[in-house]
Design a protein around this motif. Structure first.
Motif: not given
Ligand code: ADP
Ligand code: MG
Length: 318
Positions: A194-209
């Motif tokens: 979730v990238d809310l313009g300079g505010n980012t939340w990443v969840c679970g890593g990418n699809l390559e693990g």
């Protein structure tokens, strides 16, 4: 000069956007939303993806309205326009957010301050009518600035002293990112950004693990040029900097949108940007703004005393 913020924490989407979730293969789905004066990008995979993204989009629009101080009908506007000292029922969510904002003010010794609204307006940052206010004008406004002018009242009410107004711009996107995380969790999303313009939340890593990669803008170079890359699987990352939104006066002086609550002037410090990485979006947003105000020595002292987050400070010395 607006909205380079959307490019601020540009996401480097390493790997393909293909299958996810093991046997029940699903596509990574994405949406773009324009809200809170910025472009937002959301990606999700696994679980009830479509429902999650739809709920997330609705929630962003709801918060954009609820937390705005420029929309006349928002709870924030009702509070700001009430006569001084009048308790206004702002509802539980907004009261809780204001209470947290007051805690951030206390923790940062006033560097974070939601009562700068009239000062921000005097500079024209809220309405995009940039100008340099007279010292005398600022001197009239500063006595109404400070967390002590905001009062948590009975139930879900809040009151402001006469002349005080609030602006939640420095935590609204961070709070929204916390809400996005909750919505993703409710819908069983396994991977996402979730990238809310300079505010980012990443969840679970990418699809390559692998961890997601979050690009940190080099504030001294053009939008998209990176100072470095953060890797994180589950984290909130927020960057604040003067270069995101600023005004160049006819004489060439650059005035930027983060203000020093002590002076009412745009912050002048040895920092170009502050990035905060931690497990709470609202805190990350509050701290990125506050530590930018503090300057590098103050920010480092704050980190040593408080902990609970990681930070990257980019100084004027590079
Ligand atoms: P952005 O919202 O542009 O990503 P920030 O989170 O740093 O950046 O918030 C900056 C906004 O917060 C300003 O545009 C202004 O509305 C408000 N603000 C300015 N100075 C302060 C401050 N010292 N404390 C809290 N809010 C501030
Ligand atoms: Mg902030």
């Amino acid at each position: 000069m607006k909205r380079l913020g959307a490019l601020l924490a540009s996401l480097l989407l390493a790997g393909s956007l293909t299958a996810c979730g093991g046997t029940a293969a699903q596509e990574m789905q994405s949406i773009q939303v324009f809200a809170m004066d910025t472009v937002m990008g959301l990606r999700a995979c696994g679980g009830e993806t479509e429902a999650a993204l739809a709920a997330a989009e609705d929630e962003i629009y709801r918060l954009d309205e609820a937390l705005s101080r420029t929309r006349e009908d928002s709870a924030v506007s009702r509070l700001n326009s009430a006569a001084g000292g009048t308790p206004v029922d702002v509802g539980e969510e907004l009261r809780d957010l204001i209470a947290r904002a007051l805690d951030f003010s206390a923790a940062t010794d006033g560097a974070f301050d939601i009562t700068l609204a009239p000062v921000s307006s005097a500079w024209g940052f809220t309405e995009d009518t940039y100008r340099v206010p007279e010292d005398a004008e600022l001197a009239l406004l500063l006595p109404c600035v400070g967390a002590e002018h905001v009062h948590l009242e009975e139930g879900t009410a809040v009151s402001l002293d006469q002349g005080t107004q609030i602006d939640l711009g420095a935590i609204a996107k961070g709070y929204a990112s916390d809400r996005m995380a909750a919505i993703y969790q409710e819908h069983g999303i396994t991977h996402g950004i979730v990238d809310l313009g300079g505010n980012t939340w990443v969840c679970g890593g990418n699809l390559e693990g692998e961890p997601w990669q979050i690009g940190i803008q080099d504030p001294a170079r053009s939008a998209g040029a990176l100072a470095g890359i953060l890797e994180a699987s589950d984290a909130f990352a927020v960057t604040s900097g003067g270069y995101q939104r600023y005004y160049t006066a006819p004489d060439g002086t650059v005035y930027q949108h983060i203000l020093d609550p002590k002076t009412g002037y745009p912050v002048e410090s040895d920092l170009l940007s502050v990035s905060i990485l931690c497990d709470n979006g609202t805190m990350a947003d509050a701290y990125s703004t506050a530590l930018y105000v503090m300057g590098s020595a103050g920010a480092q002292a704050f980190w040593r005393t408080h902990g609970g987050f990681e930070m990257i400070l980019i100084t004027t010395a590079g």
